[in-house]
Design a protein around this motif. Structure first.
Motif, PDB file in Angstrom:
ATOM      1  N   LEU A   1       0.829  -1.205   0.000  1.00  0.00           N
ATOM      2  CA  LEU A   1       0.000   0.000   0.000  1.00  0.00           C
ATOM      3  C   LEU A   1       0.863   1.255   0.000  1.00  0.00           C
ATOM      4  CD1 LEU A   1      -2.757   1.304   0.066  1.00  0.00           C
ATOM      5  CD2 LEU A   1      -2.748   1.074   2.564  1.00  0.00           C
ATOM      6  N   ASN A   2       1.920   1.251   0.787  1.00  0.00           N
ATOM      7  CA  ASN A   2       2.822   2.408   0.819  1.00  0.00           C
ATOM      8  C   ASN A   2       3.448   2.657  -0.546  1.00  0.00           C
ATOM      9  OD1 ASN A   2       2.354   2.903   3.520  1.00  0.00           O
ATOM     10  ND2 ASN A   2       4.123   1.737   4.225  1.00  0.00           N
ATOM     11  N   ARG A   3       3.816   1.572  -1.209  1.00  0.00           N
ATOM     12  CA  ARG A   3       4.438   1.680  -2.534  1.00  0.00           C
ATOM     13  C   ARG A   3       3.479   2.306  -3.540  1.00  0.00           C
ATOM     14  NH1 ARG A   3       5.342  -3.466  -6.444  1.00  0.00           N
ATOM     15  NH2 ARG A   3       6.453  -2.463  -8.158  1.00  0.00           N
ATOM     16  N   TYR A   4       2.248   1.785  -3.606  1.00  0.00           N
ATOM     17  CA  TYR A   4       1.291   2.297  -4.583  1.00  0.00           C
ATOM     18  C   TYR A   4       0.792   3.694  -4.199  1.00  0.00           C
ATOM     19  CZ  TYR A   4       1.289  -2.516  -6.257  1.00  0.00           C
ATOM     20  OH  TYR A   4       1.666  -3.746  -6.746  1.00  0.00           O
ATOM     21  N   SER A   5       0.674   3.954  -2.902  1.00  0.00           N
ATOM     22  CA  SER A   5       0.235   5.279  -2.451  1.00  0.00           C
ATOM     23  C   SER A   5       1.225   6.354  -2.863  1.00  0.00           C
ATOM     24  CB  SER A   5       0.066   5.297  -0.926  1.00  0.00           C
ATOM     25  OG  SER A   5      -1.015   4.493  -0.531  1.00  0.00           O
ATOM     26  N   GLU A   6       2.493   6.021  -2.777  1.00  0.00           N
ATOM     27  CA  GLU A   6       3.527   6.982  -3.157  1.00  0.00           C
ATOM     28  C   GLU A   6       3.509   7.256  -4.656  1.00  0.00           C
ATOM     29  OE1 GLU A   6       8.400   7.529  -2.947  1.00  0.00           O
ATOM     30  OE2 GLU A   6       7.447   5.787  -1.997  1.00  0.00           O
ATOM     31  N   ILE A   7       3.390   6.199  -5.452  1.00  0.00           N
ATOM     32  CA  ILE A   7       3.429   6.354  -6.910  1.00  0.00           C
ATOM     33  C   ILE A   7       2.170   7.050  -7.424  1.00  0.00           C
ATOM     34  CG2 ILE A   7       3.526   5.126  -9.110  1.00  0.00           C
ATOM     35  CD1 ILE A   7       5.022   2.876  -7.572  1.00  0.00           C
TER      36      ILE A   7
ATOM     37  N   GLU B   1       1.472   6.150 -17.065  1.00  0.00           N
ATOM     38  CA  GLU B   1       2.839   6.074 -16.549  1.00  0.00           C
ATOM     39  C   GLU B   1       2.948   5.005 -15.461  1.00  0.00           C
ATOM     40  OE1 GLU B   1       5.702   7.533 -17.539  1.00  0.00           O
ATOM     41  OE2 GLU B   1       4.469   8.148 -19.245  1.00  0.00           O
ATOM     42  N   PHE B   2       1.916   4.916 -14.634  1.00  0.00           N
ATOM     43  CA  PHE B   2       1.927   3.904 -13.578  1.00  0.00           C
ATOM     44  C   PHE B   2       1.905   2.496 -14.173  1.00  0.00           C
ATOM     45  CE2 PHE B   2      -0.639   1.088 -10.794  1.00  0.00           C
ATOM     46  CZ  PHE B   2       0.292   0.952  -9.787  1.00  0.00           C
ATOM     47  N   LEU B   3       1.062   2.277 -15.173  1.00  0.00           N
ATOM     48  CA  LEU B   3       0.980   0.967 -15.810  1.00  0.00           C
ATOM     49  C   LEU B   3       2.289   0.607 -16.513  1.00  0.00           C
ATOM     50  CD1 LEU B   3      -2.640   1.165 -17.262  1.00  0.00           C
ATOM     51  CD2 LEU B   3      -1.882  -0.151 -15.291  1.00  0.00           C
ATOM     52  N   LYS B   4       2.914   1.588 -17.122  1.00  0.00           N
ATOM     53  CA  LYS B   4       4.207   1.362 -17.770  1.00  0.00           C
ATOM     54  C   LYS B   4       5.258   0.960 -16.727  1.00  0.00           C
ATOM     55  CE  LYS B   4       7.680   3.620 -20.659  1.00  0.00           C
ATOM     56  NZ  LYS B   4       8.098   4.895 -21.314  1.00  0.00           N
ATOM     57  N   TYR B   5       5.265   1.686 -15.605  1.00  0.00           N
ATOM     58  CA  TYR B   5       6.194   1.366 -14.520  1.00  0.00           C
ATOM     59  C   TYR B   5       5.938  -0.041 -13.996  1.00  0.00           C
ATOM     60  CZ  TYR B   5       7.461   1.052  -9.592  1.00  0.00           C
ATOM     61  OH  TYR B   5       7.924   0.596  -8.372  1.00  0.00           O
TER      62      TYR B   5
ATOM     63  N   ASP C   1      -8.950   2.122  -7.506  1.00  0.00           N
ATOM     64  CA  ASP C   1      -9.321   0.821  -8.071  1.00  0.00           C
ATOM     65  C   ASP C   1      -8.100   0.084  -8.607  1.00  0.00           C
ATOM     66  OD1 ASP C   1     -12.104   0.016  -7.913  1.00  0.00           O
ATOM     67  OD2 ASP C   1     -12.589   1.841  -8.999  1.00  0.00           O
ATOM     68  N   LEU C   2      -7.178   0.802  -9.208  1.00  0.00           N
ATOM     69  CA  LEU C   2      -5.934   0.180  -9.669  1.00  0.00           C
ATOM     70  C   LEU C   2      -5.168  -0.414  -8.489  1.00  0.00           C
ATOM     71  CD1 LEU C   2      -4.487   2.581 -12.390  1.00  0.00           C
ATOM     72  CD2 LEU C   2      -4.902   0.130 -12.640  1.00  0.00           C
ATOM     73  N   THR C   3      -5.059   0.356  -7.424  1.00  0.00           N
ATOM     74  CA  THR C   3      -4.364  -0.135  -6.228  1.00  0.00           C
ATOM     75  C   THR C   3      -5.056  -1.372  -5.679  1.00  0.00           C
ATOM     76  OG1 THR C   3      -3.609   2.102  -5.680  1.00  0.00           O
ATOM     77  CG2 THR C   3      -3.611   0.489  -3.893  1.00  0.00           C
ATOM     78  N   ALA C   4      -6.384  -1.322  -5.590  1.00  0.00           N
ATOM     79  CA  ALA C   4      -7.154  -2.456  -5.059  1.00  0.00           C
ATOM     80  C   ALA C   4      -6.916  -3.722  -5.877  1.00  0.00           C
ATOM     81  CB  ALA C   4      -8.641  -2.110  -5.041  1.00  0.00           C
ATOM     82  N   SER C   5      -6.799  -3.563  -7.182  1.00  0.00           N
ATOM     83  CA  SER C   5      -6.622  -4.728  -8.062  1.00  0.00           C
ATOM     84  C   SER C   5      -5.226  -5.325  -7.966  1.00  0.00           C
ATOM     85  CB  SER C   5      -6.911  -4.336  -9.510  1.00  0.00           C
ATOM     86  OG  SER C   5      -5.897  -3.485 -10.016  1.00  0.00           O
TER      87      SER C   5
ATOM     88  N   ASP D   1      -9.537  13.262 -17.246  1.00  0.00           N
ATOM     89  CA  ASP D   1      -8.874  14.347 -17.955  1.00  0.00           C
ATOM     90  C   ASP D   1      -7.481  13.904 -18.411  1.00  0.00           C
ATOM     91  OD1 ASP D   1      -7.065  14.621 -15.779  1.00  0.00           O
ATOM     92  OD2 ASP D   1      -8.404  16.040 -14.786  1.00  0.00           O
ATOM     93  N   VAL D   2      -6.822  14.747 -19.174  1.00  0.00           N
ATOM     94  CA  VAL D   2      -5.535  14.396 -19.781  1.00  0.00           C
ATOM     95  C   VAL D   2      -4.492  14.072 -18.722  1.00  0.00           C
ATOM     96  CG1 VAL D   2      -3.631  15.256 -21.194  1.00  0.00           C
ATOM     97  CG2 VAL D   2      -5.983  15.737 -21.869  1.00  0.00           C
ATOM     98  N   LEU D   3      -4.455  14.851 -17.643  1.00  0.00           N
ATOM     99  CA  LEU D   3      -3.465  14.643 -16.590  1.00  0.00           C
ATOM    100  C   LEU D   3      -3.679  13.300 -15.895  1.00  0.00           C
ATOM    101  CD1 LEU D   3      -1.083  15.833 -15.021  1.00  0.00           C
ATOM    102  CD2 LEU D   3      -2.731  16.897 -13.460  1.00  0.00           C
ATOM    103  N   ALA D   4      -4.932  12.974 -15.579  1.00  0.00           N
ATOM    104  CA  ALA D   4      -5.233  11.703 -14.911  1.00  0.00           C
ATOM    105  C   ALA D   4      -4.907  10.522 -15.817  1.00  0.00           C
ATOM    106  CB  ALA D   4      -6.708  11.667 -14.507  1.00  0.00           C
ATOM    107  N   LYS D   5      -5.225  10.635 -17.108  1.00  0.00           N
ATOM    108  CA  LYS D   5      -4.898   9.565 -18.054  1.00  0.00           C
ATOM    109  C   LYS D   5      -3.388   9.346 -18.127  1.00  0.00           C
ATOM    110  CE  LYS D   5      -8.905   9.971 -21.126  1.00  0.00           C
ATOM    111  NZ  LYS D   5      -9.378  10.284 -22.480  1.00  0.00           N
TER     112      LYS D   5
END
Length: 207
Positions: free
Chosen positions: A139-145, A199-203, A168-172, A190-194
């Protein structure tokens, strides 16, 4: 050569839909005689995906993308054809299978609507039997990213769409699935959220 992580052969899904007659007289007839037509949602598709691949499944509305994902995740059984994911048949070995996958449906949340985000995460950790120390570390890892800290203690119903999608991504991912299925995870964002989610999925794919 190793078997592919996902193997799909001749996958087909059809549905029967009720044909409604028009008008008052038509509605009366419908009470006594119903007619159905068959709708082909997915028609004999085949593909393979190897471990580590990052695949986009693209098509117009109504092309059968969501239906395919529902079959891949075991929510629906196909009319015909074969699927094997991580050596399992999704709709037949569901109790074993769900521990191997993560799923995000862009228009439906897996979080509990009226409780704080962190409480939903804790409930999922219990369901997946994740040790507390491991849960906190993930959780700490995903919360930070994904920058979740500011709304972890806010009820899910009060989140913006972009905030909810990050949760939802974190939960999954809390149970570290082998495979992550995403059905329109950036719809309405919006563009920023997308950009943040991409970037998170790429990481995630690279680590």
């Amino acid at each position: 050569m190793a078997n592919p992580l996902i193997s799909v052969n001749g996958l087909t899904k059809s549905f029967k839909t009720f044909e409604r007659r028009e008008g008052v007289l038509g509605a009366f007839y419908n009470l006594f005689k119903r007619e159905y037509r068959e709708v082909m949602a997915v028609n004999k598709i085949s593909f393979q995906i190897e471990e580590g691949e990052f695949i986009g499944y693209i098509g117009p509305n109504g092309a059968g993308k969501s239906t395919t994902i529902k079959m891949l995740t075991g929510i629906l059984a196909p009319t015909s054809g074969d699927i094997k994911v991580a050596g399992l048949i999704p709709w037949k070995q569901r109790s074993r299978y769900v521990t191997q996958i993560g799923v995000v449906f862009g228009q439906r949340t897996q979080l509990w609507w009226d409780i704080a985000v962190i409480e939903s995460f804790k409930l999922l950790a219990k369901i997946y039997e994740i040790p507390e120390a491991v849960f906190k570390q993930r959780l700490n890892r995903y919360s930070e990213i994904l920058e979740l800290d500011e709304f972890l203690h806010i009820p899910v119903r009060k989140l913006s769409l972009g905030q909810r999608m990050r949760c939802d991504l974190t939960a999954s991912l809390l149970h570290q699935p082998k495979i992550l299925f995403l059905d329109e995870p950036s719809i309405g964002l919006d563009v920023l959220a997308k950009s943040r989610i991409r970037e998170f999925l790429k990481y995630l794919n690279e680590t």
